[in-house]
Scaffold this motif. Sequence first.
Motif, PDB file in Angstrom:
ATOM      1  N   GLN A  47       1.040  -1.061  -0.172  1.00 10.20           N
ATOM      2  CA  GLN A  47       0.181   0.006  -0.168  1.00 10.20           C
ATOM      3  C   GLN A  47       0.307   1.296  -0.447  1.00 10.20           C
ATOM      4  O   GLN A  47       0.714   2.329  -0.977  1.00 10.20           O
ATOM      5  N   ALA A  48       1.443   1.236   0.769  1.00  9.78           N
ATOM      6  CA  ALA A  48       2.586   2.667   0.513  1.00  9.78           C
ATOM      7  C   ALA A  48       3.297   2.589  -0.050  1.00  9.78           C
ATOM      8  O   ALA A  48       3.354   3.627  -0.570  1.00  9.78           O
ATOM      9  N   THR A  49       3.722   1.691  -1.305  1.00 14.82           N
ATOM     10  CA  THR A  49       4.608   2.209  -2.179  1.00 14.82           C
ATOM     11  C   THR A  49       3.147   2.164  -2.725  1.00 14.82           C
ATOM     12  O   THR A  49       3.953   2.916  -4.502  1.00 14.82           O
ATOM     13  N   GLY A  50       2.344   1.830  -3.155  1.00 17.24           N
ATOM     14  CA  GLY A  50       1.279   1.836  -4.525  1.00 17.24           C
ATOM     15  C   GLY A  50       0.283   3.599  -3.683  1.00 17.24           C
ATOM     16  O   GLY A  50       1.135   4.461  -5.464  1.00 17.24           O
ATOM     17  N   ARG A  51       0.740   4.443  -3.158  1.00 17.48           N
ATOM     18  CA  ARG A  51       0.004   5.542  -2.681  1.00 17.48           C
ATOM     19  C   ARG A  51       1.762   6.508  -3.413  1.00 17.48           C
ATOM     20  O   ARG A  51       0.960   7.265  -3.910  1.00 17.48           O
ATOM     21  N   PHE A  52       2.729   5.956  -2.855  1.00 15.50           N
ATOM     22  CA  PHE A  52       4.098   6.764  -3.366  1.00 15.50           C
ATOM     23  C   PHE A  52       3.760   6.950  -5.083  1.00 15.50           C
ATOM     24  O   PHE A  52       4.393   7.853  -6.047  1.00 15.50           O
ATOM     25  N   LEU A  53       3.767   5.540  -5.863  1.00 13.89           N
ATOM     26  CA  LEU A  53       3.428   6.052  -7.091  1.00 13.89           C
ATOM     27  C   LEU A  53       2.793   6.679  -7.750  1.00 13.89           C
ATOM     28  O   LEU A  53       2.914   7.381  -8.517  1.00 13.89           O
ATOM     29  N   VAL A  54       1.267   6.602  -6.819  1.00 10.82           N
ATOM     30  CA  VAL A  54       0.460   7.931  -7.535  1.00 10.82           C
ATOM     31  C   VAL A  54       0.539   9.208  -7.193  1.00 10.82           C
ATOM     32  O   VAL A  54       0.467   9.586  -8.354  1.00 10.82           O
ATOM     33  N   LEU A  55       0.677   9.323  -6.016  1.00 15.65           N
ATOM     34  CA  LEU A  55       1.662  10.972  -5.891  1.00 15.65           C
ATOM     35  C   LEU A  55       2.548  11.583  -6.582  1.00 15.65           C
ATOM     36  O   LEU A  55       2.505  12.528  -7.435  1.00 15.65           O
ATOM     37  N   ALA A  56       3.344  10.172  -7.242  1.00 15.35           N
ATOM     38  CA  ALA A  56       4.217  10.326  -8.404  1.00 15.35           C
ATOM     39  C   ALA A  56       3.994  10.965  -9.916  1.00 15.35           C
ATOM     40  O   ALA A  56       4.422  11.936 -10.631  1.00 15.35           O
ATOM     41  N   GLY A  57       2.973   9.710  -9.403  1.00 16.74           N
ATOM     42  CA  GLY A  57       1.871  10.192 -11.267  1.00 16.74           C
ATOM     43  C   GLY A  57       1.099  12.005 -11.041  1.00 16.74           C
ATOM     44  O   GLY A  57       1.772  11.825 -12.344  1.00 16.74           O
ATOM     45  N   LEU A 177      -9.122   7.315  -6.771  1.00 22.37           N
ATOM     46  CA  LEU A 177      -7.796   6.226  -6.654  1.00 22.37           C
ATOM     47  C   LEU A 177      -7.092   6.020  -5.797  1.00 22.37           C
ATOM     48  O   LEU A 177      -6.740   4.599  -4.943  1.00 22.37           O
ATOM     49  N   ILE A 178      -6.372   7.100  -4.901  1.00 27.68           N
ATOM     50  CA  ILE A 178      -5.495   6.636  -3.564  1.00 27.68           C
ATOM     51  C   ILE A 178      -6.294   6.495  -2.749  1.00 27.68           C
ATOM     52  O   ILE A 178      -6.035   5.841  -1.574  1.00 27.68           O
ATOM     53  N   GLN A 179      -7.397   6.797  -2.215  1.00 24.82           N
ATOM     54  CA  GLN A 179      -8.342   6.523  -1.229  1.00 24.82           C
ATOM     55  C   GLN A 179      -8.922   4.734  -1.150  1.00 24.82           C
ATOM     56  O   GLN A 179      -9.183   3.753  -0.259  1.00 24.82           O
ATOM     57  N   ARG A 180      -8.582   4.417  -2.871  1.00 25.69           N
ATOM     58  CA  ARG A 180      -9.242   3.042  -2.737  1.00 25.69           C
ATOM     59  C   ARG A 180      -8.049   1.991  -2.902  1.00 25.69           C
ATOM     60  O   ARG A 180      -7.581   0.956  -1.676  1.00 25.69           O
ATOM     61  N   ALA A 235       1.146   4.014 -17.976  1.00 24.68           N
ATOM     62  CA  ALA A 235       1.961   3.156 -16.737  1.00 24.68           C
ATOM     63  C   ALA A 235       1.293   2.849 -16.001  1.00 24.68           C
ATOM     64  O   ALA A 235       1.299   1.662 -14.797  1.00 24.68           O
ATOM     65  N   LEU A 236       0.592   3.954 -14.902  1.00 27.13           N
ATOM     66  CA  LEU A 236      -0.092   4.228 -13.775  1.00 27.13           C
ATOM     67  C   LEU A 236      -0.875   2.843 -13.799  1.00 27.13           C
ATOM     68  O   LEU A 236      -1.425   2.396 -12.948  1.00 27.13           O
ATOM     69  N   VAL A 237      -1.758   3.510 -14.621  1.00 26.54           N
ATOM     70  CA  VAL A 237      -3.161   2.677 -14.453  1.00 26.54           C
ATOM     71  C   VAL A 237      -2.844   1.395 -14.863  1.00 26.54           C
ATOM     72  O   VAL A 237      -3.713   0.386 -14.327  1.00 26.54           O
ATOM     73  N   LEU A 238      -2.563   0.853 -16.577  1.00 24.54           N
ATOM     74  CA  LEU A 238      -1.741  -0.420 -16.557  1.00 24.54           C
ATOM     75  C   LEU A 238      -1.415  -1.443 -15.664  1.00 24.54           C
ATOM     76  O   LEU A 238      -1.221  -2.569 -15.592  1.00 24.54           O
ATOM     77  N   GLY A 239      -0.098  -0.957 -14.523  1.00 19.31           N
ATOM     78  CA  GLY A 239       0.253  -1.696 -13.603  1.00 19.31           C
ATOM     79  C   GLY A 239      -0.496  -1.701 -13.039  1.00 19.31           C
ATOM     80  O   GLY A 239      -0.267  -2.472 -12.016  1.00 19.31           O
ATOM     81  N   LEU A 240      -0.340   0.489 -12.041  1.00 21.13           N
ATOM     82  CA  LEU A 240      -0.956  -0.688 -10.574  1.00 21.13           C
ATOM     83  C   LEU A 240      -2.205  -0.970 -10.200  1.00 21.13           C
ATOM     84  O   LEU A 240      -3.031  -1.641  -8.970  1.00 21.13           O
ATOM     85  N   PHE A 241      -3.317  -0.187 -11.179  1.00 26.13           N
ATOM     86  CA  PHE A 241      -4.483  -0.515 -10.927  1.00 26.13           C
ATOM     87  C   PHE A 241      -5.212  -1.450 -11.958  1.00 26.13           C
ATOM     88  O   PHE A 241      -6.366  -1.566 -12.599  1.00 26.13           O
ATOM     89  N   ARG A 242      -4.406  -2.168 -12.500  1.00 22.90           N
ATOM     90  CA  ARG A 242      -4.524  -3.801 -14.012  1.00 22.90           C
ATOM     91  C   ARG A 242      -5.893  -4.339 -13.219  1.00 22.90           C
ATOM     92  O   ARG A 242      -6.445  -4.880 -14.102  1.00 22.90           O
ATOM     93  N   GLN A 243      -6.288  -4.623 -12.168  1.00 16.96           N
ATOM     94  CA  GLN A 243      -7.034  -5.569 -11.465  1.00 16.96           C
ATOM     95  C   GLN A 243      -8.712  -4.960 -11.643  1.00 16.96           C
ATOM     96  O   GLN A 243      -9.147  -5.328 -10.991  1.00 16.96           O
ATOM     97  N   ASP A 244      -7.930  -3.357 -11.451  1.00 17.49           N
ATOM     98  CA  ASP A 244      -9.136  -2.872 -11.485  1.00 17.49           C
ATOM     99  C   ASP A 244     -10.262  -2.537 -12.527  1.00 17.49           C
ATOM    100  O   ASP A 244     -11.010  -1.662 -13.109  1.00 17.49           O
ATOM    101  N   LEU A 245      -9.332  -2.957 -13.755  1.00 17.79           N
ATOM    102  CA  LEU A 245     -10.112  -2.788 -15.511  1.00 17.79           C
ATOM    103  C   LEU A 245     -10.303  -4.323 -15.743  1.00 17.79           C
ATOM    104  O   LEU A 245      -9.790  -5.575 -15.427  1.00 17.79           O
TER     105      LEU A 245
END
Length: 568
Positions: A47-57, A177-180, A235-245
């Motif tokens: 989760q921490a890495t995911g939040r960091f990647l969203v904020l980097a995006g 997305l970040i709240q998810r 990359a952010l959507v297809l990599g981090l949120f792939r399962q949400d699609l």
Amino acid sequence: MIEPQAPAPPRSAHPRHRPRDSGSGGAGGEAGGGDGSCGALRLPVRQATGRFLVLAGVFVCAACGLVYELELVALAAYLMGDSVTQASVVLSVMVFAMGVGSLAAKRLRRHAAAGFGAVEAALALVGGCSAMALYAVFAWTGDWGGPWAHGPPVLLVVFSLAVGLLIGAEVPLLMELIQRIRRQDAGGAVADLFAADYVGALVGGLAFPFLLLPFLGQLTGTLITGAVNTVVGGALVLGLFRQDLTRRARRLLIAANLCVLTVLASATVLVDDFEQAARRAMYGPDVRVALRTDVQEVVLTGDRDGRSLGLFLDGRLRAGGRDELRHHEALVHPAMTGPHARVLVLGGGDGLTAREVLRHPGVRRVDVVELDAGVVRLARRDPALSALNGRALDDPRVRVTTEDAFDWLRGAPPAAYDVVVSDLPHPEITASTKLYSREFYGLARRALAPDGRLVVHAGPVTSRPEAYWTVEATLRSAGFRTAPYGTGGRPAGPATGAARTPEDTARAPRDLGFVLAARTDPDLRLDPSGPRPRTLTDDSLAAGARAVERTRVPGLPPSTLIHPRYAR
């Protein structure tokens, strides 16, 4: 285990972004296709890495968005002039569109990942190609849907609106997305998101003038920004949120991003050929030199097959055709009646004003103050231009300084010059308004000897009478007596456009207006012991003064640094 639902974030009053409520869901938010169920969202990282990647995006997307904004402002200023108007139109329309985009993004909250991916692909395509599209329309038609005098160009407004809508849709979707990934209080989520957004905007704002423009150029820099936007958003959507699609959504996003990257890459490869074709459309087939200096775009045309030389600065004819000799003789020779041993030329980096000054006997020193060192180098090194100016800048009596004229005058010693010649860009160009202000003329008056003369190129008279007579009123407010005069010809039109190309403009004589000024009433005549101008006589000077007087606009206030009066 499902965490308790956090309170919905309040609407922000910030003018740029208006985040909406984060929607329902627990730690996992919406599972699978994002239908609002409370299953846990499966991430490929912690989760921490995911939040960091969203904020980097968020950081990268904000930087790209600001580059698009600045690119629209800069391109409009380069091609149309009056940068205050350009900035006002682009930024006001864009901020309005951001609010609309934020509201429209509410409809995408059940499909936040797919929606954000689609928004980023569209933004990369529209923003990345905007500079090339606007430049192409301007080069081949000379118009963006309406002149500044009658309203803002429609095409510029359309691109500003489209980019603003897409930028505005980003933050609500990113908030979802970040709240998810992990629920947190509304204030903390907003603070994190805005911090990444504003720091990214800072980086984009600094990168545009200091990296993209000088090293890549406006077109290539904007295309590469679009490519970065595509890669990061995809990359952010297809990599981090792939399962949400859904599988179909993944395929569509991959195809869309590949198409956008193909378009941007192809445009980047072809950008040099495109620029050459656009220049031929704007300036005719005989462009010899085209370069962008630190100050402006400089283009030299002609001097082949009997065609006259044309010098264009930011698309505006500076010297060429029948205008060149008429302009510089009318500017210089009336001011040289009287003492003229020490002459100051403000502007005139092309050397043509100095050429006319040096024709007068008794000239001992000529100081040329020109902001653009690139124009000076071209005036010295280009065979055709140096031949036209008689290699005046290499004369031992001439000293060239590359500096802002206003700053230079502030340090000039009192009573240092017998003649000051102001050969500066048109006062209605925003960057030049301070050079036509009461404060500027006050500095010029201090630099003049008691019996010295100042002459100002004040732009066309018949097509811009208010601007011309504002120059005259400003000179009088600075303590000068004035003698307005001009030369005949058709009013100066735009330097581009299908109806009137720069080549046409170079051939057509323009309406030229000048103001001669001194501490006492200046005598508007030619020096009887001086050289005989080829296009000017005492009779034509008198006729030009009478013609100008018929256009007088009374009661105009002077222009000052705090209150410029030349905006269209």
